[in-house]
Design a protein around this motif. Structure first.
Motif, PDB file in Angstrom:
ATOM      1  N   SER A 549       0.449  -0.647   0.178  1.00  0.00           N
ATOM      2  CA  SER A 549      -0.145  -0.243  -0.231  1.00  0.00           C
ATOM      3  C   SER A 549       1.125   1.785  -0.097  1.00  0.00           C
ATOM      4  CB  SER A 549      -0.766  -0.176   1.390  1.00  0.00           C
ATOM      5  OG  SER A 549      -1.702  -1.374   1.519  1.00  0.00           O
ATOM      6  N   SER A 550       2.228   1.181   1.300  1.00  0.00           N
ATOM      7  CA  SER A 550       2.699   1.989   0.916  1.00  0.00           C
ATOM      8  C   SER A 550       3.735   2.324  -0.518  1.00  0.00           C
ATOM      9  CB  SER A 550       3.622   2.430   2.401  1.00  0.00           C
ATOM     10  OG  SER A 550       5.223   2.827   1.952  1.00  0.00           O
ATOM     11  N   ALA A 551       3.676   1.789  -1.591  1.00  0.00           N
ATOM     12  CA  ALA A 551       4.652   1.765  -2.447  1.00  0.00           C
ATOM     13  C   ALA A 551       3.555   2.149  -3.858  1.00  0.00           C
ATOM     14  CB  ALA A 551       5.136   0.094  -2.692  1.00  0.00           C
ATOM     15  N   VAL A 552       2.140   1.578  -3.397  1.00  0.00           N
ATOM     16  CA  VAL A 552       1.656   1.810  -4.445  1.00  0.00           C
ATOM     17  C   VAL A 552       1.013   3.173  -4.776  1.00  0.00           C
ATOM     18  CG1 VAL A 552      -0.609   1.231  -5.297  1.00  0.00           C
ATOM     19  CG2 VAL A 552       0.616  -0.674  -5.138  1.00  0.00           C
ATOM     20  N   ALA A 553       1.352   4.138  -3.193  1.00  0.00           N
ATOM     21  CA  ALA A 553       0.503   5.256  -2.993  1.00  0.00           C
ATOM     22  C   ALA A 553       1.624   6.378  -3.416  1.00  0.00           C
ATOM     23  CB  ALA A 553       0.362   5.882  -1.873  1.00  0.00           C
ATOM     24  N   GLN A 554       2.893   5.461  -3.682  1.00  0.00           N
ATOM     25  CA  GLN A 554       3.044   6.603  -4.702  1.00  0.00           C
ATOM     26  C   GLN A 554       4.065   6.618  -5.748  1.00  0.00           C
ATOM     27  OE1 GLN A 554       7.264   6.782  -2.537  1.00  0.00           O
ATOM     28  NE2 GLN A 554       6.560   5.519  -0.575  1.00  0.00           N
ATOM     29  N   GLY A 555       2.897   5.913  -6.222  1.00  0.00           N
ATOM     30  CA  GLY A 555       2.968   5.319  -8.389  1.00  0.00           C
ATOM     31  C   GLY A 555       3.702   3.928  -8.525  1.00  0.00           C
ATOM     32  N   MET A 556       4.047   3.352  -7.617  1.00  0.00           N
ATOM     33  CA  MET A 556       5.136   2.768  -7.716  1.00  0.00           C
ATOM     34  C   MET A 556       4.823   0.501  -8.100  1.00  0.00           C
ATOM     35  SD  MET A 556       8.455   3.306  -5.272  1.00  0.00           S
ATOM     36  CE  MET A 556       9.949   3.198  -6.517  1.00  0.00           C
ATOM     37  N   ALA A 557       5.221  -0.306  -8.456  1.00  0.00           N
ATOM     38  CA  ALA A 557       4.548  -1.411  -9.059  1.00  0.00           C
ATOM     39  C   ALA A 557       5.981  -2.340  -8.591  1.00  0.00           C
ATOM     40  CB  ALA A 557       4.263  -1.742 -10.927  1.00  0.00           C
ATOM     41  N   LEU A 558       5.459  -3.212  -8.339  1.00  0.00           N
ATOM     42  CA  LEU A 558       6.395  -4.973  -7.551  1.00  0.00           C
ATOM     43  C   LEU A 558       7.570  -5.181  -9.086  1.00  0.00           C
ATOM     44  CD1 LEU A 558       7.364  -6.300  -5.193  1.00  0.00           C
ATOM     45  CD2 LEU A 558       5.202  -8.340  -6.616  1.00  0.00           C
ATOM     46  N   ASP A 559       8.672  -5.134  -8.667  1.00  0.00           N
ATOM     47  CA  ASP A 559       9.261  -5.619  -9.400  1.00  0.00           C
ATOM     48  C   ASP A 559       9.943  -5.986  -9.459  1.00  0.00           C
ATOM     49  OD1 ASP A 559      11.662  -5.440 -11.179  1.00  0.00           O
ATOM     50  OD2 ASP A 559      12.681  -4.089 -11.010  1.00  0.00           O
ATOM     51  N   THR A 560      11.328  -6.642  -8.423  1.00  0.00           N
ATOM     52  CA  THR A 560      11.884  -8.721  -7.849  1.00  0.00           C
ATOM     53  C   THR A 560      11.088  -8.533  -6.580  1.00  0.00           C
ATOM     54  OG1 THR A 560      13.663  -7.304  -7.839  1.00  0.00           O
ATOM     55  CG2 THR A 560      13.448  -7.886  -9.899  1.00  0.00           C
ATOM     56  N   ILE A 561      11.582  -8.940  -6.291  1.00  0.00           N
ATOM     57  CA  ILE A 561      11.534 -10.453  -4.465  1.00  0.00           C
ATOM     58  C   ILE A 561      12.691 -11.057  -4.470  1.00  0.00           C
ATOM     59  CG2 ILE A 561      10.171 -11.435  -2.900  1.00  0.00           C
ATOM     60  CD1 ILE A 561       8.014 -10.570  -4.459  1.00  0.00           C
ATOM     61  N   GLN A 562      13.765 -10.877  -3.262  1.00  0.00           N
ATOM     62  CA  GLN A 562      14.818 -11.156  -3.115  1.00  0.00           C
ATOM     63  C   GLN A 562      15.258 -12.346  -1.999  1.00  0.00           C
ATOM     64  OE1 GLN A 562      17.320  -7.917  -4.526  1.00  0.00           O
ATOM     65  NE2 GLN A 562      18.558 -10.093  -4.386  1.00  0.00           N
ATOM     66  N   VAL A 563      15.249 -13.844  -1.567  1.00  0.00           N
ATOM     67  CA  VAL A 563      15.653 -13.880  -0.540  1.00  0.00           C
ATOM     68  C   VAL A 563      17.401 -14.257  -0.181  1.00  0.00           C
ATOM     69  CG1 VAL A 563      14.854 -15.660   1.340  1.00  0.00           C
ATOM     70  CG2 VAL A 563      13.212 -14.775  -0.968  1.00  0.00           C
ATOM     71  N   GLU A 564      17.785 -13.096   1.166  1.00  0.00           N
ATOM     72  CA  GLU A 564      19.103 -13.769   1.129  1.00  0.00           C
ATOM     73  C   GLU A 564      19.337 -14.046   2.597  1.00  0.00           C
ATOM     74  OE1 GLU A 564      19.955  -9.764  -2.397  1.00  0.00           O
ATOM     75  OE2 GLU A 564      20.578  -9.672   0.314  1.00  0.00           O
ATOM     76  N   LYS A 565      19.813 -15.234   2.580  1.00  0.00           N
ATOM     77  CA  LYS A 565      20.464 -15.230   4.399  1.00  0.00           C
ATOM     78  C   LYS A 565      20.796 -13.865   5.482  1.00  0.00           C
ATOM     79  CE  LYS A 565      22.119 -18.388   7.130  1.00  0.00           C
ATOM     80  NZ  LYS A 565      21.039 -18.642   7.973  1.00  0.00           N
ATOM     81  N   SER A 566      20.724 -13.731   5.994  1.00  0.00           N
ATOM     82  CA  SER A 566      20.129 -12.727   6.688  1.00  0.00           C
ATOM     83  C   SER A 566      22.076 -12.175   7.834  1.00  0.00           C
ATOM     84  CB  SER A 566      19.599 -12.347   7.582  1.00  0.00           C
ATOM     85  OG  SER A 566      19.111 -10.555   8.692  1.00  0.00           O
ATOM     86  N   PRO A 567      22.525 -11.374   7.624  1.00  0.00           N
ATOM     87  CA  PRO A 567      23.514 -11.456   8.636  1.00  0.00           C
ATOM     88  C   PRO A 567      23.539 -10.391  10.318  1.00  0.00           C
ATOM     89  CG  PRO A 567      23.612  -9.005   6.591  1.00  0.00           C
ATOM     90  CD  PRO A 567      22.720 -10.311   6.508  1.00  0.00           C
ATOM     91  N   PHE A 568      21.776 -10.918  10.036  1.00  0.00           N
ATOM     92  CA  PHE A 568      21.359  -9.943  11.318  1.00  0.00           C
ATOM     93  C   PHE A 568      20.861 -11.326  11.796  1.00  0.00           C
ATOM     94  CE2 PHE A 568      22.203  -6.559   9.031  1.00  0.00           C
ATOM     95  CZ  PHE A 568      23.104  -6.044   8.991  1.00  0.00           C
ATOM     96  N   CYS A 569      20.975 -11.993  12.830  1.00  0.00           N
ATOM     97  CA  CYS A 569      20.777 -12.913  13.979  1.00  0.00           C
ATOM     98  C   CYS A 569      21.237 -13.111  14.702  1.00  0.00           C
ATOM     99  CB  CYS A 569      20.315 -14.230  12.410  1.00  0.00           C
ATOM    100  SG  CYS A 569      19.589 -15.559  12.969  1.00  0.00           S
ATOM    101  N   ARG A 570      19.622 -13.599  15.564  1.00  0.00           N
ATOM    102  CA  ARG A 570      19.848 -14.684  17.032  1.00  0.00           C
ATOM    103  C   ARG A 570      20.821 -15.631  16.826  1.00  0.00           C
ATOM    104  NH1 ARG A 570      13.342 -13.640  18.384  1.00  0.00           N
ATOM    105  NH2 ARG A 570      13.431 -15.352  16.701  1.00  0.00           N
ATOM    106  N   ILE A 571      20.990 -15.744  18.437  1.00  0.00           N
ATOM    107  CA  ILE A 571      22.678 -17.065  18.609  1.00  0.00           C
ATOM    108  C   ILE A 571      21.503 -18.666  18.083  1.00  0.00           C
ATOM    109  CG2 ILE A 571      23.937 -18.656  20.110  1.00  0.00           C
ATOM    110  CD1 ILE A 571      24.217 -16.238  21.458  1.00  0.00           C
TER     111      ILE A 571
END
Length: 618
Positions: A549-571
């Motif tokens: 909703s936030s992106a569409v409100a600015q007139g934008m459209a979905l381009d890509t979706i990525q999944v990456e191993k997060s550098p921030f994580c709990r033990i």
């Protein structure tokens, strides 16, 4: 007859290395008789917990044992394997309980091998594909190998025709055809244009192999040529490790292809059986040790991919899917510490099966007759609406069904509620099935579901004869239905809270496109950490509604979706970042907008960590 130890260049390569336990080769095949004297002492383990244990009397076990012996046979035994000191993993995806191995089972084996830290995966099997294309799940598993820098070696097939097998014909796979005893292409070895730039020939006639029970035999076919190439590839990786470099399986693939002896003839038609050339071990060793070849298909060059968010609310999607993207995963991701993670978070369509004719008929006799045009007719247990009415009146009957999770028409798991809350889970499954039978305009309509579970190592046989892995579900928590119409209302409400003039119809359209692309373009088995994060992100649709909703409100459209191993994580957690990229379709110079959030998949029910982070990207 072909004598593997006499292969040109192999003796010299063995003087440098016969393997290193740091390099792991996975064999996706039939069961392997690991107690065979030829394999005694080999660092070869069986992947437990997915396929049931079988004996070694069948043809699939003979095939699996033969293939494994070509790679891991000890040098003081009757069969000298190519890489006996590498570590190995037997993944028994081929079974005598079924006549053919499905692409689904091959895909499942590939994903598990990658998760177990394999550098090389050998598949001496496949299916004919007139188009050269594979089913979505197999194509996705092969793509995972490319992204994670794992070499997939597959037999070209023994149909003796101008035809191709999958996965051998898929891009990034190293296809292997067979040579006869005189060094010419074996007549039964498949050939085709798909193999011209990604296939090589290796000896495949009268190969000495181990036979279950302690004997030996000679076998012929591309199934025996493939493990020769897999073993050589593993030794080349060992040379990389010895020189202080990190193993680079895709670079080894490039070296094997570049060093292959070309077809000795000039006529293109005559050269088709030669694929891209004949295995030349000496040139491959030289390429790896003196002038290392860079991988021609590094994971970092893979185009971006797609994935999804949301919260613990139902989801929705309709509309046509755009062209499929590729998924980007960090190439630096460390190998898993364990061989098998039993957790599953999968999306699909809920189904049911009776298993046997007797059980089906018992339902037909117990279910109440229905009235059609004033006439009472026997109940039809295959009518989901009639079955739901019966289960709502007799809840305990839900336990006698085999509940399935399907990717469209293909069952991928059998769902087995267990524990003190099993009755609640069965009740929820009945409600979800009821939602699937509702009309698309109905408020309770459910398009698909998401299931968190744990693989048991057991399988169940469906009425069709297909064997499905059983996942146990202990509680209702985390089971969601994608309630399309309610989600649209939630997205519209979310849009109303965003600054600016947001078009509810645009939010609706973008959200449906978002979820459609995730489900149809990135369908998966929900067994790897990455896929569990992706599937939970898709199910967590409330968060996606706010983000979109936030992106569409600015007139934008979905381009890509990525999944990456997060550098921030709990033990002791397993965290992945899902990143959504939006663009302005009317202004290509405008900066893209990035939304990123982190999902921890270490528990049976994934959880979102922290708040969504957002920034602009030029």
């Amino acid at each position: 007859m072909s004598d593997v130890p006499a292969l040109p260049g192999l003796a010299e390569l063995w003087r440098q290395t016969t393997g290193d336990e740091q390099i792991r080769i996975a064999v996706i095949d039939g069961p392997v008789d690991r107690d065979h004297p030829v394999l005694a002492g080999a660092n070869l383990s069986r992947l437990a917990g997915v396929w049931p244990e079988e004996g070694f009397a069948g043809a699939k076990a003979a095939h699996g044992t033969a293939v494994a012996s070509v790679i891991f046979g000890r040098h003081d035994g009757e069969v000298s394997g190519i890489a006996p000191n590498c570590s190995g993993l037997s993944i028994p995806a081929f079974s005598d309980r079924r006549s053919k191995t499905s692409q689904l089972e091959i895909a499942r084996g590939i994903e598990l091998a990658v998760e177990a830290g394999a550098h090389v995966i050998n598949i001496s099997g496949g299916q004919l594909s007139p188009s050269g294309e594979a089913e979505d799940v197999l194509a996705g598993a092969v793509r995972l190998c490319q992204e994670r820098n794992v070499l997939l070696v597959a037999a070209a097939g023994n149909d003796g025709c101008f035809c191709v097998h999958v996965p051998a014909a898929l891009p990034s796979v190293l296809a292997v055809g067979a040579l006869d005893d005189s060094g010419h292409p074996l007549p039964m070895s498949n050939r085709g244009p798909e193999y011209r730039h990604q296939g090589i020939l290796a000896p495949g006639e009268n190969i000495l192999v181990a036979a279950p029970g302690g004997g030996t035999a000679r076998r012929t076919g591309t199934s025996l040529a493939a493990p020769i190439v897999s073993g050589v590839a593993a030794l080349l990786l060992c040379l990389q490790v010895r020189s202080g470099r990190a193993p680079d399986p895709l670079a080894v693939r490039a070296a094997l292809l570049a060093g292959a002896d070309p077809c000795p003839f000039e006529e293109p038609d005559t050269c088709l059986p030669y694929l891209s050339g004949v295995l030349n071990i000496e040139r491959a060793v030289e390429a790896v040790t003196t002038s290392p070849i860079e991988s021609t298909e590094p994971a970092a060059q893979t185009p971006p991919a797609e994935e999804v968010h949301a919260t613990t609310t139902p989801c929705a999607c309709t509309g046509a899917a755009p062209p499929p993207p590729a998924v980007v995963v960090s190439a630096e991701e460390p190998a898993p510490k364990q061989q098998w993670n039993p957790l599953v978070y999968a999306m699909g369509v809920l189904g049911y099966d009776f298993g046997t004719e007797a059980r089906r008929d018992s339902f037909k006799q117990i279910m109440s007759a229905v009235t059609m045009d004033g006439t009472a007719v026997p109940a039809n247990p295959y009518d989901a609406r009639q079955l739901v009415d019966h289960l709502e009146a007799h809840p305990s009957e839900a336990r006698t069904l085999i509940w399935t999770l399907n990717l469209e028409l293909t069952p991928i798991y059998a769902i087995e509620p267990t524990g003190p809350y099993a009755a609640d889970v069965y009740q929820l499954l009945t409600r979800l099935l009821s939602g699937e039978t509702a009309g698309e305009e109905h408020a309770d309509y459910i398009e698909r579901i998401a299931i968190p579970g744990r693989l048991t190592g057991r399988t169940v046989r469906l009425f069709s004869g297909q064997d499905l892995p059983v996942i146990e579900v202990e509680q209702r928590r985390g089971i969601y239905g994608w309630e399309v119409n309610r989600l649209v209302q939630a997205a519209t409400s979310a849009a109303d809270t965003q600054p600016g003039d947001t078009d509810p119809q645009a939010v609706n359209r973008t959200l449906r496109e978002f979820l459609t692309r995730v489900y149809y373009d990135l369908r998966n088995l929900g067994a790897t950490s990455r896929d569990r994060a992706l599937n939970f992100a898709a199910t967590n649709a409330f968060q996606a509604a706010h983000t979109i909703s936030s992106a569409v409100a600015q007139g934008m459209a979905l381009d890509t979706i990525q999944v990456e191993k997060s550098p921030f994580c709990r033990i002791d957690s397993d965290c992945w970042d899902v990143k959504l990229r939006f663009f302005d379709p009317e202004n290509s110079r405008r900066a893209k907008r990035i939304y990123r959030f982190t999902i921890d998949v270490s528990d049976i029910l994934p959880v979102t960590l922290g708040d969504v982070r957002t920034w602009s990207e030029t």
